[in-house]
Design an enzyme around this catalytic site. Sequence first.
Site, PDB file in Angstrom:
ATOM      1  CB  CYS A  94      42.474  10.595   5.474  1.00 54.62           C
ATOM      2  SG  CYS A  94      42.209  10.552   7.258  1.00 54.62           S
ATOM      3  CB  CYS A  98      47.018  10.198  12.750  1.00 54.66           C
ATOM      4  SG  CYS A  98      47.239   9.495  11.132  1.00 54.66           S
ATOM      5  CB  THR A 185      38.557  11.753  10.148  1.00 49.98           C
ATOM      6  OG1 THR A 185      38.448  13.075   9.644  1.00 49.98           O
ATOM      7  CG2 THR A 185      39.358  10.907   9.193  1.00 49.98           C
ATOM      8  CD  GLU A 251      36.106  13.201   6.785  1.00 50.45           C
ATOM      9  OE1 GLU A 251      35.594  13.057   5.662  1.00 50.45           O
ATOM     10  OE2 GLU A 251      37.309  13.022   7.016  1.00 50.45           O
ATOM     11  CG  HIS A 286      45.832  15.661  14.276  1.00 50.49           C
ATOM     12  ND1 HIS A 286      46.127  14.359  13.944  1.00 50.49           N
ATOM     13  CD2 HIS A 286      44.763  15.984  13.514  1.00 50.49           C
ATOM     14  CE1 HIS A 286      45.263  13.932  13.020  1.00 50.49           C
ATOM     15  NE2 HIS A 286      44.437  14.904  12.743  1.00 50.49           N
ATOM     16  CE1 TYR A 290      46.134  16.677  10.011  1.00 47.64           C
ATOM     17  CE2 TYR A 290      45.857  17.313   7.732  1.00 47.64           C
ATOM     18  CZ  TYR A 290      45.311  16.930   8.933  1.00 47.64           C
ATOM     19  OH  TYR A 290      43.958  16.785   9.041  1.00 47.64           O
ATOM     20  CB  CYS A 292      49.140  11.792   6.447  1.00 44.71           C
ATOM     21  SG  CYS A 292      48.083  13.270   6.591  1.00 44.71           S
ATOM     22  CD  GLU A 440      41.652  14.528   6.365  1.00 46.91           C
ATOM     23  OE1 GLU A 440      42.428  13.889   5.624  1.00 46.91           O
ATOM     24  OE2 GLU A 440      40.798  13.992   7.083  1.00 46.91           O
TER      25      GLU A 440
END
Length: 475
Positions: A94, A98, A185, A251, A286, A290, A292, A440
């Site tokens: 991560c 974002c 995060t 986190e 968001h 993802y 990602c 996550e």
Amino acid sequence: MKTKQEYIDSLRRLNFEVYMFGELMTDIVDHPLVRPSMNAVAATYELAQGEIMTATSHLTGKRINRFTHIHQSAADLVQKSRMGRLMGAYTGTCFQRCAGMDALNTLSVVTYDIDRKHGTPYYERFLKYLRYVQDEDLVCDAAMTDSKGDRRLRPAQQADPDLYLHVVREEEDGIVVRGAKLHQTGALNSHEIIVVPTRAMREEDKDYAISFAIPSDSKGIVYIYGRQPSDTRKLEGKTFDVGNLFYGGHECLMVFDDVFVPWERVFMYREYEFAAGLVEKFASYHRQSYACKSGMGDVLIGATQTIAEYNGIADAPHVRDKIVEMNHLNETIFCCSLACAYEGAAEPSGTYYVNSLMANITKLHVTQVPYELARMAQEITGGAVVTLPSEKDFRHPRIGKYVAKYMKGVEGVSAEDRMRVIRLIEGLTMGLGAVCYLPESMHGAGSPQAQRIMIARQTNLKMKQKAALRLCGVE
Ligand code: SF4
Ligand code: FE
């Protein structure tokens, strides 16, 4: 735009109150537990060139990092999906930037909408703030998730009023807020914190319907560092036992102990009827982000194919088939993220917003696909994924030769290379890196049930029924 080094230097100037393992930390930028996560954010600066990672600011016309950009077209949204995949594959983790981008875009839609109804000055304030973020090329941390206490109760009904972040008093030049945001995060790698509500609100909850931005080292913010599986491996010195040698995530539990926010940084104040829409917009943006995880999936597939070759099983039909299946599932995530971007449309403020239904489909896949990929990766890797001796044993003068001899796979590949790949797979599927790949994927941007509720709400069932009934002659 800042260089990677300028970004790292800028973090050194921040003065956080942060606790880890019960101790107040002073130097977090170079702390081995934090450093890999900072490296991942630094990569968003390092790679900031070209059409995917940069954009033209609609405010200043300057070239800016896409992570600070407000989407001006569906093409912008598509580049955002591509950026997520690229960064996920580059860092294998991560990269934390974002949610801030998604909060900026959400506010650029919602502040405009609130002003239209209430005549408030939020949009102007927001644009001024945005310009600062773009000019300084800042990392913003979006703070949404409250601790929620008894989940059956609304914010104003909780026994302890601080379980959702709220305003405790108004002062002439701003407000004072108290509460906490969880699972933050990349908090310590951020310059700014953007706070937004976490759920729909009613009139009695209006003290909780607030949004604002503050510098991450503002007085009264206390950070409590979250533990991760195998985290202390990072304290063992340089070792390939960590799996991913360069990057990671982190986190924090972020406590707001009576934090002052000046009015010019308040973007929503008690307009409770806009909380639901804000949450929905942020969540959809968001959930698109993802993509990602398809980048992280690229890394896991690459590692799995490699270990199959090192183990001498790459040509077995069932292994080839599993690699195809991993790719099929992984590309599904990316297809969904691209689709919600291509179907994006302009909001009244001019900001482009994703197709929300498709964004929710994207994220619901993400709650499942990485777990499937992890299962197949572990199957192909073999039991060594949980029984491998340490690097120190591998380097040991007496026993190192045994590790090297018995940890070998096919001829021509060293035991060390095989161990490194196994460690990477261990990390991604259950160790340090799994935090960013599995839980996550489950809970980030909302847990699966949140997506199911949105899918149920946004699906046009009547239209589907009509389509069916026309074909079989039912009036
Ligand atoms: Fe970005 Fe993915 Fe991390 Fe969310 S989980 S901040 S989308 S990299
Ligand atoms: Fe996330």
